[in-house]
Design an enzyme around this catalytic site. Structure first.
Site, mmCIF file in Angstrom:
data_model
loop_
_atom_site.group_PDB
_atom_site.id
_atom_site.type_symbol
_atom_site.label_atom_id
_atom_site.label_comp_id
_atom_site.label_asym_id
_atom_site.label_seq_id
_atom_site.Cartn_x
_atom_site.Cartn_y
_atom_site.Cartn_z
ATOM 1 N N LYS A 61 43.892 36.907 49.047
ATOM 2 C CA LYS A 61 45.177 37.598 49.171
ATOM 3 C C LYS A 61 45.327 38.214 50.562
ATOM 4 O O LYS A 61 46.419 38.520 50.994
ATOM 5 C CB LYS A 61 45.267 38.694 48.114
HETATM 6 N N1 GLU Z 1 43.826 39.288 36.849
HETATM 7 C C1 GLU Z 1 42.870 38.280 37.172
HETATM 8 C C2 GLU Z 1 43.088 37.816 38.591
HETATM 9 O O1 GLU Z 1 44.166 38.003 39.145
HETATM 10 C C3 GLU Z 1 42.939 37.071 36.278
HETATM 11 C C4 GLU Z 1 42.455 37.362 34.932
HETATM 12 C C5 GLU Z 1 42.328 36.194 33.971
HETATM 13 O O2 GLU Z 1 43.088 35.217 34.063
HETATM 14 O O3 GLU Z 1 41.477 36.296 33.094
HETATM 15 O O4 GLU Z 1 42.166 37.259 39.154
#
Ligand code: GLU
Length: 298
Positions: A268
């Protein structure tokens, strides 16, 4: 595996964390989720994983909606935001605590690292040193005294004890069903012990990614977890927690990662692959799909 009855539709979800702009890797994950949801006649949910209160920005949440809508995705409302679910995570942690599976750890990151190096702890699947057990066996009165004195602490899972507690059920916990886009499920073995005593409640927030994702996948009755391959090893922790908390097991699809020219996972912090900057540079959603090689999914 969750039984899908004739009356219930499969449930898929895309669950980004709003601590930066979505990049091509997120686009791939969201598009694969939607394509699989369509193929299985399922529902598609969006979940905002905003438990990292220090890094979350409302502007990133808004950007998620904007970027996904630009890509042509549609999701069900209301959207679940994890920051509104802290009570549910507390409750789940309370149940694990009643099973005698949690303990407070007061140590700082530096103290843990120092001890891990000194004790030659192995590495977990993410390449971090395994927690060296520093405060696992603190006497209860010492721990409660430190809590009463206002010291901050994280709650960690007694991993070995948890695996032991599941006993013969561990056979089910130590595997999960992975589906590919075309093929049926194949069973993948897991070893939660490789993670050591993971944090389930951080010092600053009464959950961690692992606890929140498991509680919410169950709450939203998610039947198909579709996410990047980098999260596959963590499925060991998730399956373990699902069993301990009595939740059904979803099936999983861990898709390949989008990489940069040097073969590194996208980040990111590298603005050049964000959907926003590609859009500003004149890319269309079709260009994104072509770049990702996902034309066949459409
Ligand atoms: N929030 C997690 C991320 O952005 C992904 C979680 C998931 O898909 O289990 O990496």
């Amino acid at each position: 595996m969750t039984a899908i009855t004739a009356h219930s539709r499969p449930v898929f979800r895309f669950a980004p964390s709003p601590n930066g702009y979505l990049h091509l890797g997120h686009a791939a994950s969201a598009l694969i989720n939607r394509a699989m949801a369509r193929r299985h006649g399922g529902r598609f949910l969006l979940r905002i994983e905003d438990i990292d209160l220090g890094r979350t920005r409302q502007s990133f949440v808004d950007a998620i909606y904007e970027d996904l809508a630009w890509l042509g995705l549609e999701w069900e409302e209301p959207i679940l935001q994890q920051s509104s679910r802290l009570d549910a995570y507390e409750k789940a942690a309370g149940r694990l605590s009643e099973l005698g599976l949690l303990y407070p750890c007061f140590a700082s990151r530096a103290e843990i690292n120092e001890a891990a190096v000194r004790m030659k702890s192995g590495l977990d699947p993410d390449g971090a040193r395994i927690y060296p057990g520093l405060h696992r066996d603190l006497p209860a009165d010492v721990a409660s005294g430190r809590i009463a004195a206002g010291e901050s602490f994280a709650m960690r899972l007694k991993m070995a004890r948890a695996v032991q507690l599941l006993g013969e059920k561990a056979g089910a916990v130590l595997s999960f069903d992975e589906i590919d886009c075309e093929d049926g499920p194949r069973s993948v073995s897991l070893d939660p012990l490789r993670w050591g005593d993971v944090v389930l409640q951080r010092k600053d927030v009464p959950t961690s990614y692992h606890l929140a994702v498991v509680v919410d996948d169950a709450y939203q009755a998610v039947t198909h977890v579709v996410r990047g391959q980098d999260l596959q090893p963590a499925t060991a922790i998730h399956r373990l927690l699902q069993e301990l908390l009595g939740y059904p097991a979803p099936v999983y699809h861990h898709h390949g990662l989008v990489r940069d020219a040097l073969g590194r996972k996208l980040s990111k912090s590298d603005a050049s692959t964000s959907l926003r900057s590609l859009r500003e540079a004149g890319w269309s959603p079709a260009d994104v799909i072509e770049k990702l090689g996902l034309e066949d999914l459409h």
